[in-house]
Enzyme design. Structure first.
Site, PDB file in Angstrom:
ATOM      1  N   TRP A  37     -22.507   5.262  12.070  1.00 11.12           N
ATOM      2  CA  TRP A  37     -21.143   6.160  12.528  1.00 11.12           C
ATOM      3  C   TRP A  37     -20.716   5.107  13.585  1.00 11.12           C
ATOM      4  CZ3 TRP A  37     -17.909   9.154  10.340  1.00 11.12           C
ATOM      5  CH2 TRP A  37     -18.304   9.966   9.318  1.00 11.12           C
ATOM      6  N   ASN A 173     -15.366  18.302   3.015  1.00  7.95           N
ATOM      7  CA  ASN A 173     -16.603  18.696   3.154  1.00  7.95           C
ATOM      8  C   ASN A 173     -17.020  19.264   2.172  1.00  7.95           C
ATOM      9  OD1 ASN A 173     -17.561  21.324   3.778  1.00  7.95           O
ATOM     10  ND2 ASN A 173     -16.086  23.004   3.834  1.00  7.95           N
ATOM     11  N   PHE A 174     -18.248  20.184   1.931  1.00  5.96           N
ATOM     12  CA  PHE A 174     -18.992  20.299   1.089  1.00  5.96           C
ATOM     13  C   PHE A 174     -19.837  18.963   0.433  1.00  5.96           C
ATOM     14  CE2 PHE A 174     -16.297  23.192  -0.518  1.00  5.96           C
ATOM     15  CZ  PHE A 174     -16.339  24.999   0.281  1.00  5.96           C
ATOM     16  N   LEU A 175     -20.980  18.136   1.574  1.00  5.97           N
ATOM     17  CA  LEU A 175     -21.603  16.908   1.456  1.00  5.97           C
ATOM     18  C   LEU A 175     -22.773  17.209   1.320  1.00  5.97           C
ATOM     19  CD1 LEU A 175     -21.896  14.154   1.808  1.00  5.97           C
ATOM     20  CD2 LEU A 175     -22.234  14.655   4.509  1.00  5.97           C
ATOM     21  N   CYS A 176     -23.842  16.743   0.013  1.00  4.69           N
ATOM     22  CA  CYS A 176     -24.446  17.845  -0.092  1.00  4.69           C
ATOM     23  C   CYS A 176     -25.471  16.773  -0.175  1.00  4.69           C
ATOM     24  CB  CYS A 176     -24.235  19.002  -0.944  1.00  4.69           C
ATOM     25  SG  CYS A 176     -26.009  19.355  -1.105  1.00  4.69           S
ATOM     26  N   LYS A 184     -32.337   8.610   1.890  1.00  3.78           N
ATOM     27  CA  LYS A 184     -32.118   6.900   1.863  1.00  3.78           C
ATOM     28  C   LYS A 184     -30.702   6.487   2.093  1.00  3.78           C
ATOM     29  CE  LYS A 184     -35.375   8.890  -1.721  1.00  3.78           C
ATOM     30  NZ  LYS A 184     -36.790   7.935  -1.384  1.00  3.78           N
ATOM     31  N   ARG A 185     -29.775   7.346   2.779  1.00  2.00           N
ATOM     32  CA  ARG A 185     -28.980   6.738   3.471  1.00  2.00           C
ATOM     33  C   ARG A 185     -27.465   6.800   2.536  1.00  2.00           C
ATOM     34  NH1 ARG A 185     -29.785   6.229   8.299  1.00  2.00           N
ATOM     35  NH2 ARG A 185     -27.553   5.382   8.992  1.00  2.00           N
ATOM     36  N   ALA A 187     -26.146   9.844   1.785  1.00  2.00           N
ATOM     37  CA  ALA A 187     -24.556   9.718   2.332  1.00  2.00           C
ATOM     38  C   ALA A 187     -23.279   9.357   3.289  1.00  2.00           C
ATOM     39  CB  ALA A 187     -25.206  11.284   3.710  1.00  2.00           C
ATOM     40  N   THR A 209     -16.016  19.455   9.849  1.00  2.00           N
ATOM     41  CA  THR A 209     -16.743  20.036  10.482  1.00  2.00           C
ATOM     42  C   THR A 209     -18.059  20.015  10.474  1.00  2.00           C
ATOM     43  OG1 THR A 209     -16.523  22.280   9.746  1.00  2.00           O
ATOM     44  CG2 THR A 209     -14.613  22.152  11.155  1.00  2.00           C
ATOM     45  N   LEU A 425     -14.107  25.832   5.620  1.00  2.00           N
ATOM     46  CA  LEU A 425     -14.694  26.540   4.301  1.00  2.00           C
ATOM     47  C   LEU A 425     -16.134  26.049   4.662  1.00  2.00           C
ATOM     48  CD1 LEU A 425     -12.157  27.441   2.273  1.00  2.00           C
ATOM     49  CD2 LEU A 425     -12.463  28.839   3.540  1.00  2.00           C
TER      50      LEU A 425
HETATM   51  S1  MYA Z   1     -20.262  18.833   6.934  1.00  2.00           S
HETATM   52  C1  MYA Z   1     -22.398  19.749   6.080  1.00  2.00           C
HETATM   53  C2  MYA Z   1     -23.128  19.129   6.062  1.00  2.00           C
HETATM   54  N1  MYA Z   1     -24.163  19.352   4.353  1.00  2.00           N
HETATM   55  C3  MYA Z   1     -26.054  20.018   4.718  1.00  2.00           C
HETATM   56  O1  MYA Z   1     -25.929  19.974   5.570  1.00  2.00           O
HETATM   57  C4  MYA Z   1     -26.231  19.671   3.453  1.00  2.00           C
HETATM   58  C5  MYA Z   1     -27.340  20.086   3.628  1.00  2.00           C
HETATM   59  N2  MYA Z   1     -28.225  18.346   3.741  1.00  2.00           N
HETATM   60  C6  MYA Z   1     -27.644  17.285   3.549  1.00  2.00           C
HETATM   61  O2  MYA Z   1     -27.243  17.184   2.093  1.00  2.00           O
HETATM   62  C7  MYA Z   1     -28.209  15.753   3.802  1.00  2.00           C
HETATM   63  O3  MYA Z   1     -29.082  16.480   4.982  1.00  2.00           O
HETATM   64  C8  MYA Z   1     -26.894  15.229   4.005  1.00  2.00           C
HETATM   65  C9  MYA Z   1     -27.188  14.470   4.906  1.00  2.00           C
HETATM   66  C10 MYA Z   1     -25.755  14.327   3.086  1.00  2.00           C
HETATM   67  C11 MYA Z   1     -25.708  16.039   5.438  1.00  2.00           C
HETATM   68  N3  MYA Z   1     -21.726  14.949   8.378  1.00  2.00           N
HETATM   69  O4  MYA Z   1     -28.104   9.806   3.548  1.00  2.00           O
HETATM   70  P1  MYA Z   1     -28.503  10.641   4.548  1.00  2.00           P
HETATM   71  C12 MYA Z   1     -26.011  11.556   8.800  1.00  2.00           C
HETATM   72  C13 MYA Z   1     -21.714  13.462   8.461  1.00  2.00           C
HETATM   73  O5  MYA Z   1     -29.762   8.958   4.619  1.00  2.00           O
HETATM   74  P2  MYA Z   1     -29.361  12.665   4.597  1.00  2.00           P
HETATM   75  C14 MYA Z   1     -19.594  18.594   6.019  1.00  2.00           C
HETATM   76  O6  MYA Z   1     -19.966  18.966   4.923  1.00  2.00           O
HETATM   77  C15 MYA Z   1     -26.076  10.950  10.146  1.00  2.00           C
HETATM   78  O7  MYA Z   1     -25.793  11.212  11.689  1.00  2.00           O
HETATM   79  N4  MYA Z   1     -22.895  12.303   8.735  1.00  2.00           N
HETATM   80  O8  MYA Z   1     -29.318  11.690   5.638  1.00  2.00           O
HETATM   81  C16 MYA Z   1     -18.471  17.782   6.148  1.00  2.00           C
HETATM   82  C17 MYA Z   1     -27.558   9.824   9.764  1.00  2.00           C
HETATM   83  O9  MYA Z   1     -26.327   8.579  10.561  1.00  2.00           O
HETATM   84  P3  MYA Z   1     -26.402   7.571  11.674  1.00  2.00           P
HETATM   85  C18 MYA Z   1     -23.596  13.146   9.014  1.00  2.00           C
HETATM   86  O10 MYA Z   1     -29.946  13.746   5.486  1.00  2.00           O
HETATM   87  C19 MYA Z   1     -18.829  16.161   6.654  1.00  2.00           C
HETATM   88  C20 MYA Z   1     -26.213   9.548   7.819  1.00  2.00           C
HETATM   89  O11 MYA Z   1     -25.975  10.574   7.657  1.00  2.00           O
HETATM   90  C21 MYA Z   1     -24.041  14.534   8.562  1.00  2.00           C
HETATM   91  O12 MYA Z   1     -30.339  12.117   3.238  1.00  2.00           O
HETATM   92  C22 MYA Z   1     -17.821  14.967   6.653  1.00  2.00           C
HETATM   93  C23 MYA Z   1     -28.123   9.500   7.395  1.00  2.00           C
HETATM   94  O13 MYA Z   1     -27.653   9.596   6.513  1.00  2.00           O
HETATM   95  C24 MYA Z   1     -23.266  15.274   8.637  1.00  2.00           C
HETATM   96  N5  MYA Z   1     -22.753  16.877   8.861  1.00  2.00           N
HETATM   97  O14 MYA Z   1     -27.580  13.613   4.676  1.00  2.00           O
HETATM   98  C25 MYA Z   1     -18.602  13.665   6.224  1.00  2.00           C
HETATM   99  N6  MYA Z   1     -25.750  14.732   8.193  1.00  2.00           N
HETATM  100  O15 MYA Z   1     -26.827   6.275  10.798  1.00  2.00           O
HETATM  101  C26 MYA Z   1     -17.763  13.107   7.551  1.00  2.00           C
HETATM  102  C27 MYA Z   1     -26.229  13.615   8.732  1.00  2.00           C
HETATM  103  O16 MYA Z   1     -24.668   6.958  12.321  1.00  2.00           O
HETATM  104  C28 MYA Z   1     -15.990  12.639   6.878  1.00  2.00           C
HETATM  105  N7  MYA Z   1     -25.348  12.845   8.870  1.00  2.00           N
HETATM  106  O17 MYA Z   1     -26.835   8.842  12.801  1.00  2.00           O
HETATM  107  C29 MYA Z   1     -15.506  11.120   7.437  1.00  2.00           C
HETATM  108  C30 MYA Z   1     -14.211  10.855   6.414  1.00  2.00           C
HETATM  109  C31 MYA Z   1     -14.431  10.510   5.116  1.00  2.00           C
HETATM  110  C32 MYA Z   1     -13.130  10.255   4.744  1.00  2.00           C
HETATM  111  C33 MYA Z   1     -11.542  10.119   5.594  1.00  2.00           C
HETATM  112  C34 MYA Z   1     -10.283   9.235   4.699  1.00  2.00           C
HETATM  113  C35 MYA Z   1      -9.363   8.961   5.630  1.00  2.00           C
END
Ligand code: MYA
Length: 425
Positions: A37, A173-176, A184-185, A187, A209, A425
């Site tokens: 981030w 939304n729905f990042l999963c 494993k990075r 996300a 959110t 949502l």
């Molecule tokens: S929020 C709902 C998120 N989903 C869950 O909580 C479901 C259960 N958890 C998982 O599936 C995983 O734990 C997730 C992380 C996928 C969350 N938003 O791959 P990693 C950062 C953003 O090794 P994992 C929703 O859906 C974390 O700080 N970043 O980790 C909104 C670290 O980064 P850094 C998050 O656990 C999503 C990195 O990810 C979140 O395997 C909005 C680690 O990656 C989170 N909720 O996977 C997304 N959680 O090193 C952003 C962790 O910096 C959208 N991390 O600390 C941005 C706009 C994009 C579009 C732009 C268009 C212009």
């Protein structure tokens, strides 16, 4: 939960639900380092609030230097070996079922892994197919050999107004990521890839959110919970009885009426769309962060969907004029590893417009409607004008927050929850 990626309001279980005590927010502190981030065009911790660079004269504006579609990488980001990108077509029943399974088993859980969001397939199709949606923004990762869907992120278009400035944005939304592939990075790759795909359509901002603290919230809202079915909430461990509270007393305390109280309240129908659009447009204009909804979007987001969206209008007797609006959506959670209960049904407050009816009465009727349609708990955030009325309606405060974020848009002056007029949502 691991790395705190949750936004599960049940993570904010009322620690002492039935006497509605707050125990304070223990997950509010930023991490010391955000490897991903800190590289992104988002407001960072430690930045001065009143930014000096301004595209709009207000101190608000894009964070990245202006780019054009021609500057955007044309090839998808590389995935680890044995994974491939796949756009998810949720009009296909099979793909929808695969997405439903991924999210049912791997989406947001509370900290103690007692509850997990269980969005229904009908909910997902509704949430992911609004007007203007694009299939390539429903971005999946599959295992190349088995084709199993193992990760997902979604974007849907939404025109947003922030401090008076309107922009086309996407709601992310729905990042999963499948539990076996966590940490494993993946996300960051999903986020970079959806950003690329959105940028290719000349859209440069997003709103999202999360419960987790990331650089840097535009606003922090608080979940509140209104018990509707105390017996079930206690049995599943969502709530516990406060000292000196008996179940019989709790049932009496939280009982709501059998029928709504507001004269002229009735379900919204398609013919109401123009009037509801006018009502919402007028009301949402008073918030610093809110969607700009035209009739097509109102028809999609506000018309009732069985077991998903519940929308009611207040029609003035005689004139037929629509004066007020209330709505909530249904989001069940799986109760994990429980002997008798498998599911908890929550209602979430959506958009309401109190114009001639006080908000407390609108919300009071929402509680009645949610209770009579089998919801166990009613959840609301302290956004809109909700803050002052929740306690009187016997909502109890949760112990965590939902953070609102903007991508590539700096807001010079932090927002209060009451500045927020957006529900995600
Ligand atoms: S929020 C709902 C998120 N989903 C869950 O909580 C479901 C259960 N958890 C998982 O599936 C995983 O734990 C997730 C992380 C996928 C969350 N938003 O791959 P990693 C950062 C953003 O090794 P994992 C929703 O859906 C974390 O700080 N970043 O980790 C909104 C670290 O980064 P850094 C998050 O656990 C999503 C990195 O990810 C979140 O395997 C909005 C680690 O990656 C989170 N909720 O996977 C997304 N959680 O090193 C952003 C962790 O910096 C959208 N991390 O600390 C941005 C706009 C994009 C579009 C732009 C268009 C212009």
């Amino acid at each position: 939960m691991a790395e705190g990626g949750d936004k599960h309001p049940l993570a904010d279980k009322l620690k002492s639900a039935l006497d509605a005590l707050s125990i304070g927010d223990t997950k509010s502190r930023p991490k010391s380092n955000y490897a991903f981030w800190s590289t992104q065009p988002v407001s960072q911790f430690g930045e001065a609030e009143e930014g000096s660079s301004s595209a709009t004269g207000s101190g608000n504006g894009p964070i990245d230097a202006p780019k054009t579609v021609a500057d955007v990488k044309k090839e998808p980001y590389a995935l680890p070996a044995n994974f491939q990108w796949d756009d998810c077509d949720v009009d296909s029943d099979q793909t929808l079922a695969e997405l439903h399974e991924l999210l049912s088993l791997h989406y947001v859980e509370d900290d103690e892994n007692m509850f997990r969001f269980a969005y229904s397939a009908d909910f997902l199709r509704w949430a992911l197919r609004p007007p203007g949606t694009r299939r390539e923004w429903l971005c999946g990762i599959r295992v190349t050999t088995t084709k199993k869907l193992v990760a997902f992120i979604s974007g849907v278009p939404m025109r947003m107004r922030v401090d008076g400035e309107e922009r086309p944005m996407v709601e992310i939304n729905f990042l999963c990521v499948h539990k076996k592939l966590r940490h494993k990075r993946l996300a960051p790759v999903l986020i970079r890839e959806i950003t690329r795909r959105v940028n290719l359509t000349d859209i440069w901002q997003a709103v999202y959110t999360a419960g987790v603290v990331l650089p840097r919230p535009a606003a922090e809202a608080q979940y509140w919970h209104r018990t509707l079915n105390p017996r079930k909430l206690v049995e599943v461990g969502f709530s516990r009885l406060a000292p000196r509270m008996t179940m019989a007393r709790a049932i009496k305390l939280y009982r709501v009426g059998a029928t709504p109280t507001i004269p002229g309240l009735r379900p919204m129908v398609a013919a109401d769309v123009p009037a509801v659009t006018r009502l919402l447009t007028g009301y949402l204009a008073s918030f610093r962060l809110a969607p700009v909804l035209h009739e097509e979007e109102v028809a999609h987001w506000m018309l009732p969907v069985p077991n998903v969206m519940h929308t009611y209008v207040v029609e003035r007797a005689g004139t037929g004029e629509l004066t007020d609006l209330l709505s909530f959506y249904t989001l069940p959670s799986t109760v994990i590893n429980h002997k008798t209960h498998t599911s908890l049904t929550a209602a979430y407050m959506f958009y309401s417009v109190p114009a001639t009816v006080p908000l407390a009465q609108l919300l009071g009727d929402a509680l009645i409607l949610a209770s009579s349609t089998g919801h166990d708990v009613f959840n609301a955030l302290d956004i809109f004008e909700n803050g002052p009325v929740l306690r009187d309606l016997k909502f109890g405060i949760g112990d965590g927050k939902l953070r609102y974020y903007l991508y590539n848009w700096r807001v010079a002056k932090g927002m209060q929850p009451s500045d927020v007029g957006l529900v995600m949502l």
